[in-house]
Scaffold this motif. Structure first.
Motif, short mmCIF file in Angstrom:
data_model
loop_
_atom_site.label_atom_id
_atom_site.label_comp_id
_atom_site.label_asym_id
_atom_site.label_seq_id
_atom_site.Cartn_x
_atom_site.Cartn_y
_atom_site.Cartn_z
N SER A 117 43.89 28.05 43.54
CA SER A 117 42.48 28.17 43.88
C SER A 117 42.20 29.39 44.74
CB SER A 117 42.00 26.90 44.60
OG SER A 117 42.01 25.79 43.73
N LEU A 118 43.21 29.86 45.44
CA LEU A 118 43.02 31.04 46.30
C LEU A 118 43.09 32.35 45.52
CD1 LEU A 118 45.13 30.04 49.44
CD2 LEU A 118 42.64 30.05 49.21
N GLU A 119 43.61 32.32 44.32
CA GLU A 119 43.79 33.56 43.56
C GLU A 119 42.48 34.33 43.34
OE1 GLU A 119 46.48 35.29 42.77
OE2 GLU A 119 47.48 33.79 44.02
N PRO A 120 41.39 33.65 43.00
CA PRO A 120 40.13 34.41 42.83
C PRO A 120 39.69 35.11 44.11
CG PRO A 120 39.94 32.22 41.88
CD PRO A 120 41.21 32.24 42.66
N VAL A 121 40.04 34.51 45.26
CA VAL A 121 39.69 35.13 46.54
C VAL A 121 40.51 36.40 46.73
CG1 VAL A 121 39.55 34.82 49.05
CG2 VAL A 121 39.17 32.86 47.51
N PHE A 122 41.80 36.31 46.50
CA PHE A 122 42.67 37.48 46.68
C PHE A 122 42.36 38.59 45.67
CE2 PHE A 122 45.78 34.34 48.63
CZ PHE A 122 45.54 34.77 49.93
N SER A 123 41.93 38.19 44.49
CA SER A 123 41.61 39.22 43.49
C SER A 123 40.41 40.06 43.92
CB SER A 123 41.32 38.57 42.13
OG SER A 123 40.14 37.79 42.18
N ARG A 124 39.54 39.46 44.72
CA ARG A 124 38.35 40.18 45.20
C ARG A 124 38.58 40.79 46.58
NH1 ARG A 124 33.83 35.65 44.40
NH2 ARG A 124 32.57 37.17 45.56
N GLN A 125 39.31 40.08 47.44
CA GLN A 125 39.57 40.55 48.80
C GLN A 125 41.03 40.27 49.16
OE1 GLN A 125 36.70 39.32 51.82
NE2 GLN A 125 35.13 38.99 50.26
N PRO A 126 41.95 41.17 48.81
CA PRO A 126 43.38 40.93 49.01
C PRO A 126 43.76 40.57 50.45
CG PRO A 126 43.04 42.85 47.63
CD PRO A 126 41.69 42.46 48.16
N GLY A 127 43.00 41.07 51.42
CA GLY A 127 43.34 40.78 52.81
C GLY A 127 42.43 39.77 53.46
#
Length: 358
Positions: A117-127
């Protein structure tokens, strides 16, 4: 939309562990019986009931999820799930949605799903701060220390202080307890005006590292001053440390009023029952807990198996049952407390069977 950025730290971790709600200036909760809603929650609920709104639903999910970490407010977890389910698919790409979804999943020990579920977050904001720290927490819960450090590394250029705290926690879990504890104490002492959420997170790590370094009194001292604001996970740690120090009266005195006011979840009720038995008190806690545990067994409830392991280890001794539930718990959660619970259960069964310790 304003969320408490550090709400993720207090998630159970396994709960066994895990974690509470300290409101920001915009999110004030007054804890009075029974399970009171804030004016903000009431306003948001009324507004979304009159005209459904995804932003309001997301805000309510965040408020309920954060509040559910306060002792006695466990029922709010299901309210958080409900409000998140009301967010329409069109807004599932709102970055708050996968963050809340991941937080809910990791509280249920669905760690792989939470990371996905966190992958879409990291794809947009890696940090992304919250996502990075949540990922580190999940990896720690499953004893994937190298991956946890990689999650911490995402913070290097975003927030050096949070990167340092995250890294010291990973180093401790990797076996460098004493070195990490000393370094983290120095880092803590150099900080001024630490926000409450970060202070609670830091104290939880410091308490764990003090305990693992062999100083149970120091571990307890990190937690006692902040119990009024602490999440369930820190209350659990404080109770276990206090019971280890034979401070049964303190545990009984502090937990009983909370149970009488709100009704504690099984995890804290187990600790209260231990204190009740040691003090030979007669408040019916052990009988109430026995009914709850029997119901869980009838339902085949495997959620939070650590509660059942603690119950059969410490309240109604049955080493075979304790080991069964400790092993089931260890399949998903592998933090120091989970490892200790498994070892204690094995020792109890060995002792019962009269087998010499190796």
């Amino acid at each position: 939309m304003k969320h408490v950025i550090f709400l993720l730290f207090f998630a159970g971790s396994t709960v066994t562990h895990a974690d509470s709600f300290q409101p920001s200036a915009q999110q004030t909760i007054t804890l009075t019986a029974p399970l009171p809603l804030t004016a903000q929650m009431q306003q948001l609920t009324a507004r979304t009931m009159a005209q459904p709104n995804d932003n309001d639903a997301l805000n309510l999910a965040a408020l309920y999820l954060a509040g559910s970490r306060q002792p006695g407010f466990d029922a709010w977890f299901h309210q958080a799930q409900y409000w998140l389910s009301q967010v329409t698919e069109a807004n599932h790409n709102n970055i708050e949605y996968p963050l809340l979804q991941a937080d809910i999943l990791q509280q249920q020990h669905q760690f792989a799903a939470a990371l996905a579920s966190l992958e879409p977050v990291f794809s947009r904001q890696p940090g992304h701060l919250t996502a990075s720290l949540m990922a580190a927490r999940i990896y720690l819960a499953t004893a994937q220390h190298q991956s946890a450090q990689q999650a911490c590394n995402r913070l290097w250029q975003r927030d050096l202080f949070l990167f340092s705290v995250c890294s010291y926690e990973v180093a401790g879990r990797s076996g460098q307890w004493q070195q990490s504890y000393q370094a983290l104490q120095l880092l803590y002492q150099r900080q001024q005006n630490i926000p409450t959420q970060i202070d609670l997170w830091l104290r939880g790590i410091l308490a764990e590292q003090a305990e693992q370094s062999g100083d149970i009194k120091a571990a307890t001292a990190w937690l006692t001053p902040v119990l009024a604001k602490a999440p369930t996970s820190l209350w659990l740690k404080w109770a276990d440390l206090s019971l280890a120090l034979n401070q049964h009266h303190q545990v009984y005195q502090r937990l009983l009023p909370k149970h009488q006011q709100f009704g504690l979840a099984d995890s804290l009720l187990v600790r209260l029952a231990v204190a009740e038995q040691q003090l030979a008190a007669d408040t019916g806690i052990s009988a109430e807990l026995a009914e709850r545990m029997q119901l869980r067994l009838i339902r085949g409830d495997t959620d939070h198996a650590a509660d059942l392991a603690h119950y059969f280890l410490r309240v109604a001794p049955d080493p075979q049952a304790a080991l069964h539930w400790a092993e089931l718990n260890y399949q998903s959660a592998k933090e120091p407390d989970d490892i200790a619970l498994l070892r204690q259960s094995k020792r109890a069964l060995t002792y019962q069977q009269g087998i010499p310790n190796e």
